[in-house]
Write a protein that holds these residues in place. Structure first.
Motif, mmCIF file in Angstrom:
data_model
loop_
_atom_site.group_PDB
_atom_site.id
_atom_site.type_symbol
_atom_site.label_atom_id
_atom_site.label_comp_id
_atom_site.label_asym_id
_atom_site.label_seq_id
_atom_site.Cartn_x
_atom_site.Cartn_y
_atom_site.Cartn_z
ATOM 1 N N MET A 80 0.755 -1.028 -0.076
ATOM 2 C CA MET A 80 0.046 0.117 -0.024
ATOM 3 C C MET A 80 0.872 1.309 0.196
ATOM 4 O O MET A 80 0.861 2.132 0.965
ATOM 5 C CB MET A 80 -0.916 -0.075 1.058
ATOM 6 C CG MET A 80 -1.952 -1.065 1.537
ATOM 7 S SD MET A 80 -2.642 -1.495 -0.158
ATOM 8 C CE MET A 80 -4.218 -1.147 0.122
ATOM 9 N N PRO A 81 1.724 1.571 -0.904
ATOM 10 C CA PRO A 81 2.430 2.661 -1.032
ATOM 11 C C PRO A 81 1.712 3.826 -1.771
ATOM 12 O O PRO A 81 0.780 3.663 -2.576
ATOM 13 C CB PRO A 81 3.734 2.137 -1.821
ATOM 14 C CG PRO A 81 3.258 0.956 -2.674
ATOM 15 C CD PRO A 81 2.153 0.343 -1.881
ATOM 16 N N PHE A 82 2.145 4.979 -1.371
ATOM 17 C CA PHE A 82 1.759 6.267 -1.853
ATOM 18 C C PHE A 82 2.904 7.214 -2.188
ATOM 19 O O PHE A 82 3.696 7.378 -1.290
ATOM 20 C CB PHE A 82 0.751 6.992 -1.146
ATOM 21 C CG PHE A 82 0.305 8.605 -1.472
ATOM 22 C CD1 PHE A 82 -0.216 8.449 -2.840
ATOM 23 C CD2 PHE A 82 0.930 9.399 -1.058
ATOM 24 C CE1 PHE A 82 -0.427 9.443 -3.520
ATOM 25 C CE2 PHE A 82 0.691 10.822 -1.542
ATOM 26 C CZ PHE A 82 -0.167 11.016 -2.794
ATOM 27 N N ILE A 83 3.213 7.627 -3.527
ATOM 28 C CA ILE A 83 4.386 8.632 -3.852
ATOM 29 C C ILE A 83 3.712 9.614 -4.237
ATOM 30 O O ILE A 83 3.135 9.668 -5.253
ATOM 31 C CB ILE A 83 5.177 7.539 -4.821
ATOM 32 C CG1 ILE A 83 5.730 6.486 -4.236
ATOM 33 C CG2 ILE A 83 6.683 8.719 -4.974
ATOM 34 C CD1 ILE A 83 6.467 5.559 -5.122
ATOM 35 N N ASP A 84 3.969 10.806 -3.730
ATOM 36 C CA ASP A 84 3.784 12.181 -3.988
ATOM 37 C C ASP A 84 5.070 12.941 -4.616
ATOM 38 O O ASP A 84 5.936 13.089 -3.873
ATOM 39 C CB ASP A 84 3.108 12.725 -2.951
ATOM 40 C CG ASP A 84 2.636 14.223 -2.927
ATOM 41 O OD1 ASP A 84 2.123 14.394 -4.162
ATOM 42 O OD2 ASP A 84 2.231 15.019 -2.277
ATOM 43 N N LYS A 97 2.879 10.465 -17.005
ATOM 44 C CA LYS A 97 2.526 8.981 -17.165
ATOM 45 C C LYS A 97 3.782 8.210 -17.120
ATOM 46 O O LYS A 97 4.092 7.261 -16.511
ATOM 47 C CB LYS A 97 1.867 8.738 -18.595
ATOM 48 C CG LYS A 97 1.685 7.232 -18.749
ATOM 49 C CD LYS A 97 0.310 6.566 -18.002
ATOM 50 C CE LYS A 97 -0.093 5.274 -18.309
ATOM 51 N NZ LYS A 97 0.668 4.163 -17.525
ATOM 52 N N ALA A 98 4.624 8.617 -17.900
ATOM 53 C CA ALA A 98 6.217 8.128 -17.651
ATOM 54 C C ALA A 98 6.699 8.091 -16.092
ATOM 55 O O ALA A 98 7.330 7.078 -15.819
ATOM 56 C CB ALA A 98 7.175 9.072 -18.731
ATOM 57 N N ILE A 99 6.548 9.306 -15.595
ATOM 58 C CA ILE A 99 7.048 9.138 -14.149
ATOM 59 C C ILE A 99 6.193 8.104 -13.245
ATOM 60 O O ILE A 99 6.683 7.355 -12.409
ATOM 61 C CB ILE A 99 7.030 10.555 -13.416
ATOM 62 C CG1 ILE A 99 8.100 11.482 -14.061
ATOM 63 C CG2 ILE A 99 7.133 10.718 -11.936
ATOM 64 C CD1 ILE A 99 7.708 13.002 -13.993
ATOM 65 N N SER A 100 4.797 8.345 -13.476
ATOM 66 C CA SER A 100 3.995 7.241 -12.797
ATOM 67 C C SER A 100 4.421 5.655 -13.101
ATOM 68 O O SER A 100 4.382 4.888 -12.385
ATOM 69 C CB SER A 100 2.525 7.249 -13.083
ATOM 70 O OG SER A 100 1.909 6.381 -12.488
ATOM 71 N N ILE A 106 8.972 0.557 -7.273
ATOM 72 C CA ILE A 106 8.426 0.309 -5.837
ATOM 73 C C ILE A 106 8.807 -1.058 -5.371
ATOM 74 O O ILE A 106 8.993 -1.204 -4.205
ATOM 75 C CB ILE A 106 7.088 0.501 -5.658
ATOM 76 C CG1 ILE A 106 6.752 0.955 -4.369
ATOM 77 C CG2 ILE A 106 6.271 -0.489 -6.676
ATOM 78 C CD1 ILE A 106 7.192 1.764 -3.622
ATOM 79 N N PRO A 107 9.016 -2.076 -6.161
ATOM 80 C CA PRO A 107 9.688 -3.493 -5.708
ATOM 81 C C PRO A 107 10.625 -3.368 -5.070
ATOM 82 O O PRO A 107 11.106 -4.277 -4.388
ATOM 83 C CB PRO A 107 9.263 -4.212 -6.980
ATOM 84 C CG PRO A 107 8.235 -3.746 -8.016
ATOM 85 C CD PRO A 107 8.647 -2.189 -7.643
ATOM 86 N N SER A 143 3.555 -3.171 -6.820
ATOM 87 C CA SER A 143 3.231 -1.947 -7.802
ATOM 88 C C SER A 143 1.468 -1.918 -8.064
ATOM 89 O O SER A 143 0.954 -1.040 -8.496
ATOM 90 C CB SER A 143 3.916 -2.073 -8.939
ATOM 91 O OG SER A 143 3.554 -3.252 -9.714
ATOM 92 N N SER A 144 1.087 -3.022 -7.874
ATOM 93 C CA SER A 144 -0.368 -3.429 -8.206
ATOM 94 C C SER A 144 -1.239 -2.347 -7.085
ATOM 95 O O SER A 144 -2.341 -2.215 -7.244
ATOM 96 C CB SER A 144 -1.060 -4.806 -8.044
ATOM 97 O OG SER A 144 -0.700 -5.093 -6.711
ATOM 98 N N TYR A 145 -0.599 -1.979 -5.986
ATOM 99 C CA TYR A 145 -1.271 -1.062 -4.935
ATOM 100 C C TYR A 145 -0.876 0.226 -4.734
ATOM 101 O O TYR A 145 -1.181 1.139 -3.968
ATOM 102 C CB TYR A 145 -1.202 -1.790 -3.435
ATOM 103 C CG TYR A 145 -1.977 -2.994 -3.320
ATOM 104 C CD1 TYR A 145 -3.520 -2.892 -3.240
ATOM 105 C CD2 TYR A 145 -1.456 -4.228 -3.395
ATOM 106 C CE1 TYR A 145 -4.484 -3.939 -3.176
ATOM 107 C CE2 TYR A 145 -2.398 -5.431 -3.310
ATOM 108 C CZ TYR A 145 -3.826 -5.319 -3.322
ATOM 109 O OH TYR A 145 -4.602 -6.326 -3.137
ATOM 110 N N LEU A 146 0.260 0.714 -5.821
ATOM 111 C CA LEU A 146 0.820 1.953 -5.566
ATOM 112 C C LEU A 146 -0.038 2.918 -6.292
ATOM 113 O O LEU A 146 -0.824 2.878 -7.341
ATOM 114 C CB LEU A 146 2.072 1.844 -6.639
ATOM 115 C CG LEU A 146 2.648 3.447 -6.751
ATOM 116 C CD1 LEU A 146 3.279 3.963 -5.387
ATOM 117 C CD2 LEU A 146 3.805 3.195 -7.612
ATOM 118 N N MET A 147 -0.283 3.945 -5.260
ATOM 119 C CA MET A 147 -1.185 5.505 -5.676
ATOM 120 C C MET A 147 -0.002 6.344 -6.118
ATOM 121 O O MET A 147 0.904 6.481 -5.037
ATOM 122 C CB MET A 147 -2.006 5.675 -4.767
ATOM 123 C CG MET A 147 -2.658 6.914 -5.353
ATOM 124 S SD MET A 147 -3.798 7.387 -3.880
ATOM 125 C CE MET A 147 -5.370 6.347 -4.282
ATOM 126 N N ALA A 148 0.058 7.224 -6.956
ATOM 127 C CA ALA A 148 1.105 8.345 -7.207
ATOM 128 C C ALA A 148 0.129 9.420 -7.543
ATOM 129 O O ALA A 148 -0.466 9.526 -8.407
ATOM 130 C CB ALA A 148 2.152 7.711 -8.291
#
Length: 113
Positions: free
Chosen positions: A1-5, A18-21, A28-29, A35-40
């Motif tokens: 459950m990561p979030f990257i701002d 999109k390329a950054i996302s 994230i691994p 990565s399936s739970y990453l919100m950015a």
């Protein structure tokens, strides 16, 4: 459950955002997170100042994750994020700050883990 701002000083087009996302999903691994739970979030045109001077090319990246974060994993992630921002947005590594925080309480889908 990561979030990257990511707060980035320069204006980006949608393809660069999109390329950054996508790059964050690929990285994230390195922190043993899926990565399936990453919100950015990618905010461009953000006013950043370093030593009192406005940065034309700078970024502040905040990485939050459910559970703990490991120093070695954070170092790997820092290298990957700096490389990504340099390649996609032309931001030099010495104009990037990155923070890491682990959280024991994380809500999702109407409940907490």
């Amino acid at each position: 459950m990561p979030f990257i701002d990511c707060k980035i000083s320069k204006k980006l087009n949608d393809a660069d955002k999109k390329a950054i996302s996508d790059g964050l999903c690929a990285a994230i691994p390195l922190m043993r997170k899926s990565s399936s739970y990453l919100m950015a979030g990618v905010v461009d045109g953000y006013d950043l100042f370093f030593a009192g001077k406005k940065l034309c090319d700078g970024a502040f990246v905040d990485v939050r994750a459910f559970g703990g974060v490991n120093e070695g994993d954070c170092r790997k992630m820092t290298a990957a994020v700096c490389k990504l921002l340099k390649e996609v947005a032309g931001i030099p590594s010495d104009c990037v700050y990155i923070t890491y925080e682990g959280y024991e309480n994380w809500g999702w889908n109407g409940d907490n883990f």
